[in-house]
Design an enzyme around this catalytic site. Structure first.
Site, PDB file in Angstrom:
ATOM      1  N   SER A   1       2.092  11.402   9.443  1.00  0.00           N
ATOM      2  CA  SER A   1       3.468  11.908   9.309  1.00  0.00           C
ATOM      3  C   SER A   1       4.239  11.761  10.618  1.00  0.00           C
ATOM      4  O   SER A   1       5.439  11.493  10.606  1.00  0.00           O
ATOM      5  CB  SER A   1       3.441  13.379   8.876  1.00  0.00           C
ATOM      6  OG  SER A   1       2.941  13.460   7.568  1.00  0.00           O
TER       7      SER A   1
ATOM      8  N   GLU B   1       0.839  -1.198   0.000  1.00  0.00           N
ATOM      9  CA  GLU B   1       0.000   0.000   0.000  1.00  0.00           C
ATOM     10  C   GLU B   1       0.875   1.250   0.000  1.00  0.00           C
ATOM     11  O   GLU B   1       0.678   2.162  -0.791  1.00  0.00           O
ATOM     12  CB  GLU B   1      -0.907   0.025   1.232  1.00  0.00           C
ATOM     13  CG  GLU B   1      -1.845   1.238   1.233  1.00  0.00           C
ATOM     14  CD  GLU B   1      -2.436   1.566   2.589  1.00  0.00           C
ATOM     15  OE1 GLU B   1      -1.817   1.231   3.620  1.00  0.00           O
ATOM     16  OE2 GLU B   1      -3.502   2.182   2.619  1.00  0.00           O
TER      17      GLU B   1
END
Ligand SMILES: Cc1cc2nc3c(=O)[nH]c(=O)nc-3n(C[C@H](O)[C@H](O)[C@H](O)COP(=O)(O)OP(=O)(O)OC[C@H]3O[C@@H](n4cnc5c(N)ncnc54)[C@H](O)[C@@H]3O)c2cc1C
Length: 388
Positions: free
Chosen positions: A374, A250
């Site tokens: 992140s 992915e």
């Protein structure tokens, strides 16, 4: 040339990108505004993607797919983004070919492959993966969905959150805890769940700020009966083996369409800056605008190198979560700069819905959240460099 440092794509790979780009310009870009406005997944478009073989990119040929590796799949998605394909449709495709197809390709039994892969390769059956839960996101190991074996079935109870393709999917890879005494990633198993299994329900479609053509929903399991033959790999290997294996795909493949979206955004910005006249000059003659375009190009090239490196390592079976996290983190930061500057270059028009840069601005935020935030990417990089 220094041996072993050839950065060029082969003719075949360049054709892949070009063909996908042409498809996106013809079939996807003209629909993007409407699909975003109506938060609509187009089955007609999905059918055309099926005719091209896109849903089966990563499925071996013997099961009806193209048997592509990570880099080539990534390039196909890049072409779709570059040609103005909307990120919602691309997200749904990306989830289907990676986190839905790959667990079965990599770890499924022969019977599972024969039953599911041919119809997933054509796109007749759309797939998704249920890992995230209302209380388990970044800390996915905190998942609470349980699977208890009773005779020939497992009985699943729990809820999954934010599942791409939830409302349209036929087949879901679902993570559930089989060992009730386990904690974290251990004791979790992966199951293939069909939408018609008793006790399975799809929650209402969630309204999102971006990627709106990709349908997202909860998945609800209330004494859901799953045949024992539908477990993937062995009990307890759901997270550590099946989940990890699919998520690696992915991460690298999905980055392709975001990279292509950055290229499209630069193309729109160049075009606009050439035709928009202020102070009797096209705005591309102002250094402030030229520098924005230059920095967008810089970010695209740097992102491409990092993304290609991660995908290339995956194809060599030299997967490195450091390189993948570096690519994902850099891409997220770079695309946020890219879409912000694209809107700025378009001035007031950039805030208007009929301009694709407005849509890209909303869509890009997902890169900092989905598939590992992140903050989590930074943690992975820091953990790995501190280990050395
Ligand atoms: C459009 C969309 C599609 C998705 N599709 C799927 C799907 O198909 N299947 C699926 O299973 N999931 C899917 N997800 C879920 C996605 O993977 C999660 O949203 C993501 O992992 C973050 O989890 P969370 O939203 O619960 O945020 P949280 O984990 O609650 O994070 C909230 C904030 O806290 C920060 N944070 C959390 N832990 C730490 C830490 N240890 N250190 C520092 N900061 C931390 C995060 O970085 C973030 O800023 C999707 C999400 C979206 C938005």
């Amino acid at each position: 040339m220094t041996e072993g440092m050839d950065f060029s794509l082969s003719d075949y790979q360049q054709d892949l990108i070009r063909n996908m780009e042409n498809f996106a310009r013809k079939e996807m870009a003209p629909l993007a505004y409407e699909l975003d406005r109506d938060s609509k997944f187009s089955m007609e478009l999905w059918g055309k993607m099926g005719e091209l073989g896109l849903p089966g990119l990563t499925i071996p040929e013997q099961y009806g797919g193209s048997g592509m590796g990570a880099l080539d799949s990534c390039l196909c998605l890049q072409g779709l983004g570059r040609g103005g394909g909307d990120t919602g449709t691309n997200l749904s495709l990306g989830a289907h070919i990676t986190i839905a197809n790959m667990p079965i390709v990599l770890f499924g039994t022969e019977a599972q492959k024969q039953k599911y892969l041919p119809r997933m390769a054509t796109g007749e059956w759309i797939g998704g993966m249920g890992l995230t839960e209302p209380g388990a996101g970044s800390d996915a190991g905190a998942l609470q969905t349980r699977a208890e074996r009773r005779g020939d079935h497992y009985v699943l109870n729990g809820t999954k959150m934010f599942i791409t393709n939830g409302p349209t999917g036929t087949v879901f890879i679902v993570m559930a805890r089989t060992d009730k005494n386990s904690k974290g990633s251990r004791g979790v198993s992966a199951f293939i769940v069909e939408k018609d299994f008793p006790g399975f329900a799809v929650g209402k479609k969630l309204e999102k700020m971006g990627n709106r053509a990709s349908p997202t929903s909860e998945l609800i399991f209330e004494d859901c009966l799953v045949p024992v033959g539908n477990i993937i790999a062995s009990e307890g290997e759901g997270f550590t083996k099946v989940g990890q294996g699919a998520l690696e795909w992915e991460r690298v493949v999905q980055m392709g369409f975001w990279l292509g979206t950055m290229e499209y955004s630069l193309e729109l910005s160049i075009e606009y800056s050439r035709q928009r006249v202020q102070f009797k000059k096209p705005i591309c003659e102002f250094q402030a605008i030229r520098h924005k375009l230059a920095m967008m190009k810089l970010d695209i090239d740097a992102t491409a190198l990092l993304v290609y490196r991660a995908a290339y390592l995956k194809d060599l079976n030299r997967w490195s979560d450091t390189e993948a996290s570096i690519a994902k983190l850099y891409l997220s930061q770079a695309i946020m700069r890219n879409v912000t500057e694209a809107v700025q270059i378009h001035g007031g028009y950039g805030l208007m819905k009929e301009y694709a840069v407005e849509r890209n601005f909303r869509d890009a935020k997902l890169t900092e959240v989905g598939g590992g935030t992140s903050e989590i990417q930074k943690d992975i990089i820091a953990r790995n460099i501190l280990k050395k």
